[in-house]
Write an enzyme that holds these catalytic residues in place. Structure first.
Site, PDB file in Angstrom:
ATOM      1  N   TRP A 103       9.058   5.018   7.209  1.00 51.46           N
ATOM      2  CA  TRP A 103       9.270   3.572   7.396  1.00 51.46           C
ATOM      3  C   TRP A 103      10.370   3.334   8.419  1.00 51.46           C
ATOM      4  O   TRP A 103      10.279   2.432   9.256  1.00 51.46           O
ATOM      5  CB  TRP A 103       9.594   2.906   6.060  1.00 51.46           C
ATOM      6  CG  TRP A 103       8.465   3.026   5.085  1.00 51.46           C
ATOM      7  CD1 TRP A 103       8.458   3.731   3.922  1.00 51.46           C
ATOM      8  CD2 TRP A 103       7.149   2.441   5.205  1.00 51.46           C
ATOM      9  NE1 TRP A 103       7.230   3.620   3.313  1.00 51.46           N
ATOM     10  CE2 TRP A 103       6.411   2.840   4.068  1.00 51.46           C
ATOM     11  CE3 TRP A 103       6.533   1.627   6.156  1.00 51.46           C
ATOM     12  CZ2 TRP A 103       5.086   2.462   3.861  1.00 51.46           C
ATOM     13  CZ3 TRP A 103       5.213   1.243   5.949  1.00 51.46           C
ATOM     14  CH2 TRP A 103       4.507   1.647   4.828  1.00 51.46           C
ATOM     15  N   ASP A 172      16.669  -2.047   5.590  1.00 52.92           N
ATOM     16  CA  ASP A 172      15.374  -2.175   4.920  1.00 52.92           C
ATOM     17  C   ASP A 172      15.589  -1.634   3.513  1.00 52.92           C
ATOM     18  O   ASP A 172      15.677  -0.421   3.303  1.00 52.92           O
ATOM     19  CB  ASP A 172      14.310  -1.353   5.655  1.00 52.92           C
ATOM     20  CG  ASP A 172      12.984  -1.315   4.895  1.00 52.92           C
ATOM     21  OD1 ASP A 172      12.879  -1.963   3.828  1.00 52.92           O
ATOM     22  OD2 ASP A 172      12.045  -0.638   5.361  1.00 52.92           O
ATOM     23  N   LYS A 196       8.057  -3.900  -5.056  1.00 51.48           N
ATOM     24  CA  LYS A 196       8.501  -2.701  -5.785  1.00 51.48           C
ATOM     25  C   LYS A 196       9.377  -3.121  -6.971  1.00 51.48           C
ATOM     26  O   LYS A 196       8.996  -2.930  -8.110  1.00 51.48           O
ATOM     27  CB  LYS A 196       9.241  -1.735  -4.871  1.00 51.48           C
ATOM     28  CG  LYS A 196       8.279  -0.984  -3.933  1.00 51.48           C
ATOM     29  CD  LYS A 196       8.654  -1.173  -2.537  1.00 51.48           C
ATOM     30  CE  LYS A 196       7.844  -0.586  -1.420  1.00 51.48           C
ATOM     31  NZ  LYS A 196       6.640   0.118  -1.588  1.00 51.48           N
TER      32      LYS A 196
HETATM   33  C1  LIG Z   1      10.995   1.400   2.585  1.00 54.49           C
HETATM   34  C2  LIG Z   1       9.777   0.631   2.984  1.00 54.49           C
HETATM   35  N1  LIG Z   1       9.822  -0.147   4.086  1.00 54.49           N
HETATM   36  C3  LIG Z   1       8.758  -0.849   4.499  1.00 54.49           C
HETATM   37  C4  LIG Z   1       7.554  -0.797   3.811  1.00 54.49           C
HETATM   38  C5  LIG Z   1       6.391  -1.605   4.310  1.00 54.49           C
HETATM   39  O1  LIG Z   1       6.302  -2.732   3.524  1.00 54.49           O
HETATM   40  P1  LIG Z   1       5.137  -3.798   3.704  1.00 54.49           P
HETATM   41  O2  LIG Z   1       3.900  -3.147   3.214  1.00 54.49           O
HETATM   42  O3  LIG Z   1       5.622  -4.926   2.838  1.00 54.49           O
HETATM   43  O4  LIG Z   1       5.063  -4.167   5.138  1.00 54.49           O
HETATM   44  C6  LIG Z   1       7.455  -0.017   2.664  1.00 54.49           C
HETATM   45  C7  LIG Z   1       6.192   0.039   1.918  1.00 54.49           C
HETATM   46  O5  LIG Z   1       6.007   0.796   0.990  1.00 54.49           O
HETATM   47  C8  LIG Z   1       8.590   0.715   2.249  1.00 54.49           C
HETATM   48  O6  LIG Z   1       8.540   1.499   1.154  1.00 54.49           O
END
Ligand SMILES: Cc1ncc(COP(=O)(O)O)c(C=O)c1O
Length: 358
Positions: A103, A172, A196
């Site tokens: 991510w 994030d 989550k």
């Molecule tokens: C740490 C992290 N950042 C970003 C995301 C992406 O999130 P989204 O699906 O809401 O765009 C996730 C998805 O699991 C994640 O675990």
């Protein structure tokens, strides 16, 4: 009605059962309004009240002052990967990124579309098995911000402290938001997909400090300018998701807040890691100093055994233990709403599986 099973999904993840029951009881009629919350204007009093209540619970939980804005946006954490640099990476300037997993890598890639996004540290050469030591980071003291991912959902690693740096932090926090207290000083912006620890998919919570907001670039597309969403509803928000988040936040306050949930989370994770460590059949993939309290990743001696483990665990009522497709193995996500009995049941299952397959 069929019984609920133990759910270890990495996201959307388990929600408190009491919240689900309350939601069910408020359908098809919410309070005394004669219709459900899904069918009324987002400018009506019932929605305004619940959105304000959600914000006030967040302020209470995080100890946020009036210098913080709270936004309920759409587009997921993934849109934030682009929206953050679009707003805060100035022309001719640069931003630093700590790349600790897939991510974080995606966030960095989007920032490169906007401008000079430097990798100040990366754990990729070590398969993202740990958070690079602070002493190895190559920081730019003039960076507009430092972006990091507090918990790496796929590889099961987590920052143990807020990075100590001289530039504003952007985080994030999608997969460990509200899992324990956060020291808010030093942050310019924190974002987290709700799905989550906070609620269902569909809303991304963005916290922005007012001073940081004033530094954003001009001439931005309306919907992607954070300023558009401050203190007003520019367009229709994700009503149902915010409604559910409001309930999860109240549930968390009822439990005793972030220190209380942190203690519970630490206990759940310690139990599972110790079950992994005392066995030579299971092998944790994250380095002990970087282990996540939210996503516990481990391997079995071979992939055929891992497949059997996942199938037999599901048959025993332990759902969604398959690791991310890019990492393989097993991943047990122990988000706030995952009850301690679920972890106990998983550990018992692991012992029995090892006895019969080890
Ligand atoms: C740490 C992290 N950042 C970003 C995301 C992406 O999130 P989204 O699906 O809401 O765009 C996730 C998805 O699991 C994640 O675990």
């Amino acid at each position: 009605m069929a019984e609920r099973q133990f759910n270890f999904s990495a996201g959307p993840g388990v929600l408190p059962e009491s919240v689900l029951t309350e939601i069910a009881s408020e359908l098809p009629v919410y309070k005394d309004i004669g219709t459900s919350i899904l069918e009324i204007s987002h400018r009506s009093a019932p929605y305004t009240e619940l959105a304000e209540s959600a914000k006030s619970s967040l302020r209470q939980l995080l100890g946020m002052g009036d210098d913080w804005h709270i936004l309920f946006l759409q587009g997921g954490a993934s849109l934030q990967f682009y929206q953050v640099p679009l707003n805060f990476l100035p022309k001719g300037g640069s931003a630093d990124y700590i790349v600790t997993g897939s991510w974080a890598k995606k966030a960095h890639k989007e920032a490169l579309l906007v401008g000079d996004a430097r990798v100040a540290a990366s754990g990729e050469a070590d398969s993202f098995s740990h958070i690079p030591a602070r002493a190895t980071w190559n920081l730019n003291p003039d960076a507009a911000y430092l972006h990091y991912t507090s918990n790496n959902t796929i590889f099961g690693t987590q920052f143990k402290d807020v990075p100590d740096v001289s530039v504003p932090l952007v985080c994030d926090a999608s997969s460990d938001f509200l899992s324990g207290p956060i020291r808010m000083e030093g942050f310019g912006l924190i974002y987290a997909g709700a799905q989550k620890n906070m609620g269902p998919a569909g809303v991304t919570v963005v916290l922005i400090r007012d001073e940081f907001l004033t530094k954003r670039n001009g001439g931005l597309p309306t919907m992607l300018d954070y300023g558009t969403h401050i203190d007003k509803l520019f367009n229709t928000p994700p009503v149902f998701a915010v409604y559910a988040v409001e309930k999860v936040l109240r549930w968390l306050i009822g439990l005793g807040g972030l220190s209380a949930i942190q203690t519970i989370n630490a206990r759940k994770a310690a139990k599972l890691y110790s079950a992994i460590d005392i066995s030579s059949f299971y092998r944790g993939t994250a380095r002990p100093d970087s282990r996540s309290h939210m996503n516990v990743c481990f391997r079995l001696p071979d992939e055929a055994l891992e497949k059997r483990f996942i199938v037999e665990a599901a048959a025993a009522g332990l759902q969604s233990l398959k690791g991310h497709r890019s990492a393989g193995g097993i991943r047990a996500s122990l988000y706030n709403a995952c009850p301690e009995e679920a972890v106990d049941a998983l550990i018992s299952f692991m012992r029995e599986f090892e006895r019969t397959n080890g």
